[in-house]
Design an enzyme around this catalytic site. Structure first.
Site, short mmCIF file in Angstrom:
data_model
loop_
_atom_site.label_atom_id
_atom_site.label_comp_id
_atom_site.label_asym_id
_atom_site.label_seq_id
_atom_site.Cartn_x
_atom_site.Cartn_y
_atom_site.Cartn_z
N GLY A 10 0.81 -1.21 0.00
CA GLY A 10 0.00 0.00 0.00
C GLY A 10 0.84 1.26 0.00
O GLY A 10 2.03 1.21 -0.31
N SER B 281 7.32 4.18 -0.67
CA SER B 281 6.26 4.59 0.25
C SER B 281 6.83 5.31 1.46
O SER B 281 6.17 6.11 2.10
CB SER B 281 5.48 3.36 0.72
OG SER B 281 4.98 2.66 -0.39
N GLN C 71 15.09 -8.73 -3.31
CA GLN C 71 13.80 -9.40 -3.17
C GLN C 71 13.38 -10.04 -4.50
O GLN C 71 12.96 -11.21 -4.54
CB GLN C 71 12.77 -8.35 -2.72
CG GLN C 71 11.32 -8.77 -2.84
CD GLN C 71 10.40 -7.68 -2.35
OE1 GLN C 71 10.36 -7.40 -1.16
NE2 GLN C 71 9.65 -7.05 -3.23
N GLY D 154 5.58 4.43 -8.81
CA GLY D 154 6.33 3.19 -9.04
C GLY D 154 5.39 2.00 -9.07
O GLY D 154 5.45 1.16 -9.99
N HIS D 155 4.50 1.92 -8.10
CA HIS D 155 3.50 0.85 -8.08
C HIS D 155 2.61 0.95 -9.33
O HIS D 155 2.29 -0.06 -9.95
CB HIS D 155 2.60 0.96 -6.85
CG HIS D 155 3.29 0.78 -5.53
ND1 HIS D 155 3.41 1.80 -4.62
CD2 HIS D 155 3.89 -0.30 -4.96
CE1 HIS D 155 4.04 1.36 -3.54
NE2 HIS D 155 4.36 0.09 -3.72
N LEU E 221 0.46 3.56 -2.13
CA LEU E 221 0.84 3.40 -3.54
C LEU E 221 1.33 4.72 -4.14
O LEU E 221 0.84 5.80 -3.81
CB LEU E 221 -0.34 2.87 -4.34
CG LEU E 221 -0.91 1.51 -3.89
CD1 LEU E 221 -2.02 1.06 -4.85
CD2 LEU E 221 0.18 0.43 -3.80
P1 AMP Z 1 6.11 -2.29 -1.68
O1 AMP Z 1 4.71 -1.78 -1.56
O2 AMP Z 1 7.15 -1.28 -1.33
O3 AMP Z 1 6.29 -3.61 -0.99
O4 AMP Z 1 6.35 -2.58 -3.22
C1 AMP Z 1 5.48 -3.40 -3.96
C2 AMP Z 1 6.12 -3.68 -5.30
O5 AMP Z 1 6.34 -2.45 -5.99
C3 AMP Z 1 7.50 -4.37 -5.17
O6 AMP Z 1 7.63 -5.32 -6.21
C4 AMP Z 1 8.45 -3.21 -5.35
O7 AMP Z 1 9.71 -3.59 -5.85
C5 AMP Z 1 7.69 -2.36 -6.35
N1 AMP Z 1 8.16 -0.98 -6.28
C6 AMP Z 1 8.22 -0.18 -5.17
N2 AMP Z 1 8.78 1.01 -5.48
C7 AMP Z 1 9.10 0.94 -6.80
C8 AMP Z 1 9.71 1.86 -7.71
N3 AMP Z 1 10.14 3.05 -7.33
N4 AMP Z 1 9.87 1.46 -9.00
C9 AMP Z 1 9.45 0.23 -9.41
N5 AMP Z 1 8.86 -0.66 -8.60
C10 AMP Z 1 8.69 -0.32 -7.31
#
Ligand code: AMP
Length: 253
Positions: free
Chosen positions: A31, A186, A153, A36-37, A33
């Site tokens: 969340g 986030s 990850q 990037g998400h 969001l």
């Molecule tokens: P998170 O909510 O931070 O766990 O991220 C969920 C997904 O979004 C994961 O696969 C992250 O690698 C991806 N993600 C988060 N930030 C970015 C970003 N700046 N660019 C690309 N993917 C992202």
């Protein structure tokens, strides 16, 4: 635009999923969001008939209770961004339903997960891999999308999928950055305005400095606390603290 469906019940979601024809794309998130998400959601929406975003701040991957407590929550805005980016459904499960075993079963990797973030956050990747495996089983997705922002990850998930004969294709998506180079996260909203101004230095230094030692010295001179800064394979990885906010990034070298 699609009308977004929201599920908190995993069993109801699974029933619905089983009624779907066509391909399903999964984007697991915690969340809060951001763009990037959104880039992952749009890609899934372009490549699949149905896109499901999961929003779950997974407690088993937090080794620091304060970090978990302070994790930003922006539910209404998340639903809006998910819908605008092309998601068809959001699944936001509760702990009791996603961990019916109360985390008696977990998935452990014993090599790469012990380095970098894993060396500093004991148990972190056990929590990540376990929850991702659960979400893959729940969604029976054809493709699941993960960002290179969390490169360690991503690699662990690719290896896990291979090790367990998971039929879902794991799709790598490039890191989405602010105009000044800061990787979107986030956690960025927790930075003070002075911290936010300093934060792009992490990406700049990572890309520019000759050796990891030189890069570390540049950041430390700016009073940025470096947790690790290391080269592995063909990439440079960093975790650093600004305003007590833990930021990670990585670049190809
Ligand atoms: P998170 O909510 O931070 O766990 O991220 C969920 C997904 O979004 C994961 O696969 C992250 O690698 C991806 N993600 C988060 N930030 C970015 C970003 N700046 N660019 C690309 N993917 C992202």
């Amino acid at each position: 635009m699609n009308k977004l469906l929201t599920f908190t019940s995993i069993s109801k979601f699974m029933q619905y999923r089983n009624s779907l024809g066509g391909s399903v794309g999964l984007i697991p998130t915690m969340g809060a969001l951001h763009a990037g998400h959104a880039s992952l959601i749009s890609r899934s929406s372009a490549e699949n008939n149905f896109t499901v975003v999961t929003i779950y701040v997974n407690p088993t991957q937090f080794n620091n209770a304060d970090d978990l407590k302070k994790y930003p929550k922006t539910w209404e805005a998340d639903l809006q961004l998910a819908e605008q980016s092309g998601a068809n459904a959001v699944l936001a499960p509760m702990y009791a339903e996603i961990y019916p075993d109360d985390y008696k079963f977990k998935l452990t990797e014993n090599d790469f997960s012990k380095m970098l973030c894993g060396a500093h956050r004991p148990g972190h990747f056990d929590g990540v891999l376990t929850v991702v495996m659960k979400l893959l089983q729940i969604s029976k997705a054809d493709k699941a999308y993960f960002g290179e922002k969390d490169y360690q990850q991503l690699q662990l998930i690719i290896s896990m999928a291979k090790a367990f004969f998971v039929s879902t294709e794991i799709v790598s998506c490039p890191t989405y950055r602010e105009a000044d180079g800061l990787a979107m996260s986030s956690r960025n909203v927790r930075l003070s305005s002075a911290g936010r101004k300093k934060a792009p230095l992490i990406f700049k230094t990572l890309s520019a400095a000759g050796t990891p030692e030189q890069a570390r010295a540049v950041l430390e001179k700016e009073k940025i606390k470096v947790e690790y800064l290391e080269d592995h394979f063909d990439r440079r990885f960093v975790a650093a603290f600004i305003d007590d906010v833990r930021l990670i990034d990585n670049v190809k070298i």
